[in-house]
Scaffold this motif. Sequence first.
Motif, PDB file in Angstrom:
ATOM      1  N   THR A   7      36.692  51.423  29.730  1.00 60.28           N
ATOM      2  CA  THR A   7      37.992  51.007  29.189  1.00 60.28           C
ATOM      3  C   THR A   7      39.155  51.190  30.169  1.00 60.28           C
ATOM      4  O   THR A   7      40.026  50.297  30.255  1.00 60.28           O
ATOM      5  N   PRO A   8      39.230  52.283  30.918  1.00 62.16           N
ATOM      6  CA  PRO A   8      40.390  52.455  31.814  1.00 62.16           C
ATOM      7  C   PRO A   8      40.538  51.382  32.892  1.00 62.16           C
ATOM      8  O   PRO A   8      41.620  51.241  33.468  1.00 62.16           O
ATOM      9  N   HIS A   9      39.493  50.626  33.154  1.00 64.40           N
ATOM     10  CA  HIS A   9      39.589  49.591  34.182  1.00 64.40           C
ATOM     11  C   HIS A   9      40.413  48.390  33.733  1.00 64.40           C
ATOM     12  O   HIS A   9      40.890  47.609  34.572  1.00 64.40           O
ATOM     13  N   PHE A  10      40.584  48.212  32.430  1.00 73.34           N
ATOM     14  CA  PHE A  10      41.077  46.939  31.912  1.00 73.34           C
ATOM     15  C   PHE A  10      42.480  47.036  31.316  1.00 73.34           C
ATOM     16  O   PHE A  10      42.768  47.948  30.532  1.00 73.34           O
ATOM     17  N   GLY A  48      43.243  44.366  42.385  1.00 76.60           N
ATOM     18  CA  GLY A  48      44.277  43.832  41.506  1.00 76.60           C
ATOM     19  C   GLY A  48      44.076  44.314  40.073  1.00 76.60           C
ATOM     20  O   GLY A  48      43.417  45.315  39.827  1.00 76.60           O
ATOM     21  N   SER A  49      44.653  43.591  39.130  1.00 79.01           N
ATOM     22  CA  SER A  49      44.489  43.930  37.717  1.00 79.01           C
ATOM     23  C   SER A  49      43.211  43.291  37.177  1.00 79.01           C
ATOM     24  O   SER A  49      42.703  42.303  37.722  1.00 79.01           O
ATOM     25  N   GLN A  50      42.692  43.871  36.088  1.00 78.42           N
ATOM     26  CA  GLN A  50      41.450  43.387  35.490  1.00 78.42           C
ATOM     27  C   GLN A  50      41.557  43.410  33.973  1.00 78.42           C
ATOM     28  O   GLN A  50      42.258  44.241  33.394  1.00 78.42           O
ATOM     29  N   SER A  51      40.843  42.494  33.337  1.00 78.60           N
ATOM     30  CA  SER A  51      40.735  42.483  31.882  1.00 78.60           C
ATOM     31  C   SER A  51      39.336  42.012  31.518  1.00 78.60           C
ATOM     32  O   SER A  51      38.570  41.573  32.370  1.00 78.60           O
ATOM     33  N   LEU A  52      39.018  42.119  30.243  1.00 79.37           N
ATOM     34  CA  LEU A  52      37.682  41.764  29.780  1.00 79.37           C
ATOM     35  C   LEU A  52      37.782  40.835  28.590  1.00 79.37           C
ATOM     36  O   LEU A  52      38.547  41.096  27.652  1.00 79.37           O
ATOM     37  N   LEU A  53      37.024  39.754  28.629  1.00 80.08           N
ATOM     38  CA  LEU A  53      36.999  38.790  27.531  1.00 80.08           C
ATOM     39  C   LEU A  53      35.550  38.467  27.188  1.00 80.08           C
ATOM     40  O   LEU A  53      34.795  38.013  28.038  1.00 80.08           O
ATOM     41  N   SER A  54      35.185  38.709  25.946  1.00 81.74           N
ATOM     42  CA  SER A  54      33.821  38.463  25.486  1.00 81.74           C
ATOM     43  C   SER A  54      33.849  37.583  24.254  1.00 81.74           C
ATOM     44  O   SER A  54      34.805  37.599  23.484  1.00 81.74           O
ATOM     45  N   MET A  55      32.744  36.847  24.047  1.00 78.68           N
ATOM     46  CA  MET A  55      32.581  36.078  22.821  1.00 78.68           C
ATOM     47  C   MET A  55      31.780  36.862  21.784  1.00 78.68           C
ATOM     48  O   MET A  55      31.301  36.310  20.803  1.00 78.68           O
ATOM     49  N   TRP A  56      31.628  38.159  22.012  1.00 75.83           N
ATOM     50  CA  TRP A  56      31.030  39.066  21.032  1.00 75.83           C
ATOM     51  C   TRP A  56      32.157  39.601  20.153  1.00 75.83           C
ATOM     52  O   TRP A  56      33.324  39.637  20.557  1.00 75.83           O
ATOM     53  N   PHE A  57      31.838  40.049  18.968  1.00 74.08           N
ATOM     54  CA  PHE A  57      32.837  40.447  17.984  1.00 74.08           C
ATOM     55  C   PHE A  57      33.713  41.595  18.503  1.00 74.08           C
ATOM     56  O   PHE A  57      33.219  42.611  18.982  1.00 74.08           O
ATOM     57  N   HIS A  58      35.013  41.415  18.360  1.00 75.18           N
ATOM     58  CA  HIS A  58      35.986  42.345  18.929  1.00 75.18           C
ATOM     59  C   HIS A  58      35.802  43.772  18.417  1.00 75.18           C
ATOM     60  O   HIS A  58      35.856  44.733  19.200  1.00 75.18           O
ATOM     61  N   ASP A  59      35.581  43.915  17.119  1.00 82.13           N
ATOM     62  CA  ASP A  59      35.494  45.253  16.537  1.00 82.13           C
ATOM     63  C   ASP A  59      34.268  46.026  17.013  1.00 82.13           C
ATOM     64  O   ASP A  59      34.237  47.263  16.927  1.00 82.13           O
ATOM     65  N   GLU A  60      33.251  45.321  17.503  1.00 78.20           N
ATOM     66  CA  GLU A  60      32.078  45.975  18.066  1.00 78.20           C
ATOM     67  C   GLU A  60      32.197  46.124  19.579  1.00 78.20           C
ATOM     68  O   GLU A  60      31.712  47.104  20.155  1.00 78.20           O
ATOM     69  N   PRO A  85      34.656  49.509  20.990  1.00 80.22           N
ATOM     70  CA  PRO A  85      34.043  50.838  21.077  1.00 80.22           C
ATOM     71  C   PRO A  85      32.837  50.887  22.000  1.00 80.22           C
ATOM     72  O   PRO A  85      32.553  51.929  22.603  1.00 80.22           O
ATOM     73  N   THR A  86      32.123  49.764  22.143  1.00 79.71           N
ATOM     74  CA  THR A  86      30.968  49.740  23.041  1.00 79.71           C
ATOM     75  C   THR A  86      31.412  49.873  24.490  1.00 79.71           C
ATOM     76  O   THR A  86      30.844  50.661  25.261  1.00 79.71           O
ATOM     77  N   VAL A  87      32.419  49.126  24.880  1.00 77.74           N
ATOM     78  CA  VAL A  87      32.954  49.234  26.246  1.00 77.74           C
ATOM     79  C   VAL A  87      33.432  50.653  26.504  1.00 77.74           C
ATOM     80  O   VAL A  87      33.211  51.223  27.589  1.00 77.74           O
ATOM     81  N   ASP A  88      34.044  51.243  25.514  1.00 76.52           N
ATOM     82  CA  ASP A  88      34.541  52.607  25.666  1.00 76.52           C
ATOM     83  C   ASP A  88      33.403  53.609  25.836  1.00 76.52           C
ATOM     84  O   ASP A  88      33.509  54.556  26.634  1.00 76.52           O
ATOM     85  N   ILE A 109      41.270  44.217  26.526  1.00 75.12           N
ATOM     86  CA  ILE A 109      39.905  43.875  26.135  1.00 75.12           C
ATOM     87  C   ILE A 109      39.985  43.002  24.897  1.00 75.12           C
ATOM     88  O   ILE A 109      40.594  43.390  23.897  1.00 75.12           O
ATOM     89  N   ASP A 110      39.395  41.831  24.962  1.00 78.74           N
ATOM     90  CA  ASP A 110      39.386  40.923  23.809  1.00 78.74           C
ATOM     91  C   ASP A 110      37.968  40.462  23.523  1.00 78.74           C
ATOM     92  O   ASP A 110      37.230  40.057  24.429  1.00 78.74           O
ATOM     93  N   GLY A 111      37.609  40.519  22.248  1.00 76.73           N
ATOM     94  CA  GLY A 111      36.377  39.919  21.767  1.00 76.73           C
ATOM     95  C   GLY A 111      36.698  38.872  20.723  1.00 76.73           C
ATOM     96  O   GLY A 111      37.865  38.531  20.491  1.00 76.73           O
ATOM     97  N   LEU A 112      35.667  38.369  20.087  1.00 80.02           N
ATOM     98  CA  LEU A 112      35.822  37.305  19.100  1.00 80.02           C
ATOM     99  C   LEU A 112      36.392  37.866  17.803  1.00 80.02           C
ATOM    100  O   LEU A 112      35.841  38.807  17.232  1.00 80.02           O
ATOM    101  N   ARG A 113      37.476  37.288  17.355  1.00 83.75           N
ATOM    102  CA  ARG A 113      38.074  37.687  16.075  1.00 83.75           C
ATOM    103  C   ARG A 113      37.794  36.598  15.037  1.00 83.75           C
ATOM    104  O   ARG A 113      38.683  35.881  14.580  1.00 83.75           O
ATOM    105  N   ALA A 114      36.527  36.480  14.690  1.00 86.26           N
ATOM    106  CA  ALA A 114      36.074  35.483  13.728  1.00 86.26           C
ATOM    107  C   ALA A 114      34.780  35.990  13.121  1.00 86.26           C
ATOM    108  O   ALA A 114      34.129  36.878  13.668  1.00 86.26           O
ATOM    109  N   GLY A 115      34.385  35.403  11.991  1.00 88.76           N
ATOM    110  CA  GLY A 115      33.185  35.856  11.319  1.00 88.76           C
ATOM    111  C   GLY A 115      31.907  35.278  11.861  1.00 88.76           C
ATOM    112  O   GLY A 115      30.824  35.820  11.641  1.00 88.76           O
ATOM    113  N   VAL A 116      32.018  34.139  12.560  1.00 82.49           N
ATOM    114  CA  VAL A 116      30.849  33.452  13.112  1.00 82.49           C
ATOM    115  C   VAL A 116      31.104  33.176  14.573  1.00 82.49           C
ATOM    116  O   VAL A 116      32.202  32.750  14.962  1.00 82.49           O
TER     117      VAL A 116
END
Length: 216
Positions: free
Chosen positions: A125-128, A102-114, A117-120, A131-138
């Motif tokens: 990346t093509p599997h998802f 089926g379809s797949q996505s990725l959700l992490s509580m690690w910072f999105h901007d990091e 590129p790490t997943v890539d 891709i969402d990470g944490l969009r917050a400073g803490v």
Amino acid sequence: MPRGRDHLVWDWNGTLLDDLHLVVSATNAVLAAVGGPVITVEEHRTQYRRPIMDYYAEVLGRMLDAEEFARLDKLFHEAYRLGLAECTLTADAAVALRSWHGSQSLLSMWFHDELVPTVDRYGLTPHFRRIDGLRAGVGGGRKASHLARHLAAVGVEGRSTVLIGDSIDDAEAAAYVGARCVLYTGGITDPARLRASGWPVADSLTEAVALAAELD
């Protein structure tokens, strides 16, 4: 085999990425900065929970305020980044990703901007679909509301979804949105704690995908 749910959400840290020892090392760097004890991998897996502020408070034997936690969270991520290049994917991560039809996505509580590129860099990346990470400073909070926003952005409902993760917080997030969850024993949480939760548990990611395919 027919499936009742056709979208799979993956957790990153401790699930697809084998970073347990780095997490414990970075946690010990945090604890050392405030005169705390040295913890073992086994102790961390037994005691760890979200919100992470509560976990730190238990290990340190005292409460933390938001300002101190923000400082410790920054220290954790500084230490984590230093060792990240040495981390590898979980041994069967690539096979597991290919085994879901089926379809797949990725959700992490690690910072999105990091995260992105790490997943890539790992070539995943093509599997998802997203891709969402944490969009917050803490960091350090619970996953439930983040999962709800993630599924809305992907365009799928909880009742169509299975989440694969390595913590009780993953299971609680899945329950919050009406999804199912399979918990992986190779990550941040002691396997006995996972099995005691009553959620399906797998000792490998390929087994987790096979269990997810059977859930209605």
